[in-house]
Write a protein that holds these residues in place. Structure first.
Motif, mmCIF file in Angstrom:
data_model
loop_
_atom_site.group_PDB
_atom_site.id
_atom_site.type_symbol
_atom_site.label_atom_id
_atom_site.label_comp_id
_atom_site.label_asym_id
_atom_site.label_seq_id
_atom_site.Cartn_x
_atom_site.Cartn_y
_atom_site.Cartn_z
ATOM 1 N N MET A 121 8.684 4.924 19.323
ATOM 2 C CA MET A 121 8.569 4.088 18.128
ATOM 3 C C MET A 121 7.450 3.060 18.274
ATOM 4 O O MET A 121 6.713 2.785 17.309
ATOM 5 C CB MET A 121 9.897 3.396 17.823
ATOM 6 C CG MET A 121 10.997 4.345 17.369
ATOM 7 S SD MET A 121 12.575 3.518 17.025
ATOM 8 C CE MET A 121 12.157 2.590 15.538
ATOM 9 N N SER A 122 7.324 2.480 19.465
ATOM 10 C CA SER A 122 6.257 1.491 19.668
ATOM 11 C C SER A 122 4.883 2.117 19.505
ATOM 12 O O SER A 122 3.963 1.482 18.971
ATOM 13 C CB SER A 122 6.387 0.846 21.049
ATOM 14 O OG SER A 122 7.440 -0.090 21.077
ATOM 15 N N ALA A 123 4.719 3.376 19.960
ATOM 16 C CA ALA A 123 3.426 4.044 19.804
ATOM 17 C C ALA A 123 3.068 4.186 18.321
ATOM 18 O O ALA A 123 1.936 3.921 17.902
ATOM 19 C CB ALA A 123 3.453 5.403 20.477
ATOM 20 N N TYR A 180 4.364 2.428 15.826
ATOM 21 C CA TYR A 180 4.279 1.085 15.235
ATOM 22 C C TYR A 180 2.951 0.409 15.573
ATOM 23 O O TYR A 180 2.314 -0.202 14.701
ATOM 24 C CB TYR A 180 5.440 0.244 15.750
ATOM 25 C CG TYR A 180 5.574 -1.116 15.127
ATOM 26 C CD1 TYR A 180 6.281 -1.288 13.939
ATOM 27 C CD2 TYR A 180 5.015 -2.236 15.728
ATOM 28 C CE1 TYR A 180 6.419 -2.548 13.374
ATOM 29 C CE2 TYR A 180 5.145 -3.491 15.175
ATOM 30 C CZ TYR A 180 5.847 -3.651 13.992
ATOM 31 O OH TYR A 180 5.982 -4.907 13.433
ATOM 32 N N LYS A 181 2.526 0.521 16.837
ATOM 33 C CA LYS A 181 1.301 -0.148 17.280
ATOM 34 C C LYS A 181 0.040 0.557 16.795
ATOM 35 O O LYS A 181 -0.940 -0.099 16.416
ATOM 36 C CB LYS A 181 1.257 -0.204 18.819
ATOM 37 C CG LYS A 181 2.233 -1.157 19.487
ATOM 38 C CD LYS A 181 2.180 -0.953 20.995
ATOM 39 C CE LYS A 181 3.095 -1.897 21.762
ATOM 40 N NZ LYS A 181 2.538 -3.261 21.856
ATOM 41 N N TYR A 182 0.064 1.887 16.815
ATOM 42 C CA TYR A 182 -1.180 2.640 16.653
ATOM 43 C C TYR A 182 -1.201 3.585 15.461
ATOM 44 O O TYR A 182 -2.237 4.203 15.190
ATOM 45 C CB TYR A 182 -1.442 3.462 17.928
ATOM 46 C CG TYR A 182 -1.335 2.663 19.196
ATOM 47 C CD1 TYR A 182 -2.127 1.531 19.406
ATOM 48 C CD2 TYR A 182 -0.437 3.028 20.207
ATOM 49 C CE1 TYR A 182 -2.021 0.790 20.581
ATOM 50 C CE2 TYR A 182 -0.336 2.305 21.387
ATOM 51 C CZ TYR A 182 -1.126 1.172 21.565
ATOM 52 O OH TYR A 182 -1.025 0.454 22.727
ATOM 53 N N GLY A 183 -0.078 3.734 14.768
ATOM 54 C CA GLY A 183 -0.006 4.700 13.686
ATOM 55 C C GLY A 183 -0.558 4.206 12.369
ATOM 56 O O GLY A 183 -0.728 3.000 12.145
ATOM 57 N N SER A 184 -0.822 5.149 11.485
ATOM 58 C CA SER A 184 -1.238 4.806 10.118
ATOM 59 C C SER A 184 -0.021 4.363 9.321
ATOM 60 O O SER A 184 1.129 4.553 9.742
ATOM 61 C CB SER A 184 -1.867 6.026 9.451
ATOM 62 O OG SER A 184 -0.883 7.051 9.275
ATOM 63 N N LYS A 185 -0.251 3.797 8.170
ATOM 64 C CA LYS A 185 0.847 3.386 7.302
ATOM 65 C C LYS A 185 1.720 4.577 6.941
ATOM 66 O O LYS A 185 2.954 4.492 6.940
ATOM 67 C CB LYS A 185 0.299 2.739 6.036
ATOM 68 C CG LYS A 185 1.375 2.224 5.084
ATOM 69 C CD LYS A 185 0.751 1.540 3.878
ATOM 70 C CE LYS A 185 1.826 1.032 2.919
ATOM 71 N NZ LYS A 185 1.220 0.359 1.728
ATOM 72 N N GLU A 186 1.084 5.708 6.676
ATOM 73 C CA GLU A 186 1.831 6.916 6.321
ATOM 74 C C GLU A 186 2.668 7.415 7.492
ATOM 75 O O GLU A 186 3.816 7.846 7.312
ATOM 76 C CB GLU A 186 0.865 8.011 5.868
ATOM 77 C CG GLU A 186 0.144 7.728 4.554
ATOM 78 C CD GLU A 186 -0.934 6.670 4.667
ATOM 79 O OE1 GLU A 186 -1.310 6.066 3.640
ATOM 80 O OE2 GLU A 186 -1.423 6.436 5.815
ATOM 81 N N LYS A 224 3.890 5.615 9.957
ATOM 82 C CA LYS A 224 4.994 4.678 10.154
ATOM 83 C C LYS A 224 6.107 4.921 9.135
ATOM 84 O O LYS A 224 7.295 4.948 9.478
ATOM 85 C CB LYS A 224 4.487 3.237 10.039
ATOM 86 C CG LYS A 224 3.511 2.832 11.127
ATOM 87 C CD LYS A 224 2.958 1.436 10.860
ATOM 88 C CE LYS A 224 1.867 1.076 11.856
ATOM 89 N NZ LYS A 224 1.295 -0.270 11.599
ATOM 90 N N GLN A 225 5.723 5.102 7.891
ATOM 91 C CA GLN A 225 6.729 5.316 6.846
ATOM 92 C C GLN A 225 7.453 6.649 7.022
ATOM 93 O O GLN A 225 8.639 6.768 6.693
ATOM 94 C CB GLN A 225 6.065 5.245 5.473
ATOM 95 C CG GLN A 225 5.610 3.836 5.099
ATOM 96 C CD GLN A 225 4.846 3.793 3.793
ATOM 97 O OE1 GLN A 225 4.271 4.792 3.356
ATOM 98 N NE2 GLN A 225 4.834 2.630 3.152
#
Length: 406
Positions: free
Chosen positions: A123-125, A127-133, A135-136
């Protein structure tokens, strides 16, 4: 930080709290250093561990059984990705998260490991590095325990040198093709998504790979004598094709996975002290209930000396964890400081477990007590997220300015 309404912990009544208090709490009053919210998170995790994990953990360990039905319950309790904010996560502080790790590992290292792999790594990966899409798509389900993630970094050729990884990702039109293998990947055989780290022409990059993707195979490692109530796997990636938007856009180089590993190591600093507390409690209980030569063995000077030394190291370890938690909440915690905590907590927890085994005598090797299970599990905790030697070299570099890794 505030806690979401859905996951807000409630404080149990004083009678229940007193009945559940570990024996060491009678001497070590850490409560005075905690906020009401931090204490509530701790008690919530303690109740969960004792009511949902402890009743079956010895048999689960024996049977090599991961009790998957607890995942959604952990999500409902707010434990998954609890240090993250938004996307259904609890937004709890670092110390609250650490206390939850301590209480879960007091039951079994495997369940603290699950929370670490799910929240601190996968989840941290995202949350920290993902795009908005990205993450959603993934984070709300993972926070709820409806989806499971894994973190595929370590390889069979060696876990301590991720720069030497052999897994590659090659561009193929608008997408990527990933080939390679990973080892000791927690949760991989039950995960819905894998965070796969691979070498590209642009350096090391992270990719979100749905585990149903053709060419992704996860095989549980069945020969473990440690962490038997959790899942670790070999992962094979053979021509795994993912679209271009599977790449984590903000993770470039090894700083990406290292940023997540430091989150997991922080949880270990606290969690190992939970295993130590469980062993110390068992030793105190045995010392006051077992009678030899006409008196409890706890009345013997040598036993009291051992218990005192064990307790001092436990207390120092928790105070160090609390200090690191406060630094983390201020945003000043460094990787070297995390190495101090990981090295000390696990090393001392193993010593405490070993002394507890001796105090329990022959019964200490049976499943009537949790000590041998904790001792076996802690050997795994000592190895993953950086061995003792790796953290010693991290600290040596910080002290001297000289790099002894190569």
């Amino acid at each position: 930080m505030t806690t979401s309404d859905a996951a807000a912990p409630t404080t149990p009544d004083s009678a229940r709290e007193a009945a559940a208090a570990p024996l060491v709490d009678a001497v070590f009053d850490i409560d005075a250093l905690l906020s009401a919210e931090e204490r509530a998170w701790q008690l919530k995790a303690r109740a969960f561990a004792r009511e949902r994990i402890l009743p079956t953990i010895e048999q689960d360990f024996e049977d090599k059984y991961f009790r998957r039905e607890l995942v959604a319950e952990m999500g409902a309790a707010g434990f998954l990705g609890m240090h993250l904010t938004g996307y259904g996560c609890s937004g709890a502080g670092a110390v609250s998260y650490g206390l939850v790790c301590l209480e879960l590992e007091a039951a079994d290292s495997g369940w603290r490991t699950f929370v670490s792999v799910q929240g601190s790594l996968a989840m941290s990966a995202i949350y920290k590095y993902g795009s908005k899409e990205q993450k959603q798509r993934w984070l709300p389900g993972m926070a709820a325990g409806e989806l499971i993630g894994c973190f595929a970094l370590t390889e069979p050729s060696g876990g301590s040198d991720p720069a030497g990884m052999l897994t590659t990702a090659q561009r193929d039109g608008d997408g990527w093709v990933i080939d390679g293998s990973k080892r000791w990947i927690g949760l991989a055989s039950i995960a819905d998504v894998a965070v796969v780290w691979a070498k590209t022409d642009e350096g090391v990059r992270g990719f979100l790979v749905p585990t149903e993707t053709v060419g992704f195979t996860a095989t549980p490692i069945d020969t473990k004598l440690s962490m038997r109530a959790s899942i670790q796997c070999d992962v094979l990636l053979e021509g795994v094709r993912v679209p271009g938007d599977a790449m984590l856009p903000d993770a470039r180089g090894l700083s990406g996975p290292f940023g997540c590993l430091n989150e997991a190591r922080f949880g270990i600093v606290w969690g190992a002290m939970g295993a130590a507390r469980s062993c110390l409690d068992a030793a105190i209980g045995r010392a006051t209930s077992r009678t030899v030569f006409g008196k409890p063995i706890g009345a013997m000077q040598l036993i009291q000396a051992k218990l005192a030394d064990m307790f001092v190291e436990y207390e120092k370890g928790v105070l160090l964890a609390l200090h690191l938690g406060r630094l983390k909440e201020r945003g000043t915690l460094t990787p070297a400081q995390i190495s101090v905590g990981k090295l000390n907590s696990v090393r001392e927890a193993i010593k405490i477990a070993g002394e507890a085994r001796g105090i329990l005598g022959g019964d200490g090797i049976t499943s009537e007590f949790p000590v041998m299970r904790h001792l076996a599990n802690l050997e795994s905790v000592r190895t993953y997220e950086g061995t003792d030697e790796i953290h010693q070299l991290v600290l040596g570099r910080a002290l001297t300015g000289l790099n002894a890794f190569a």
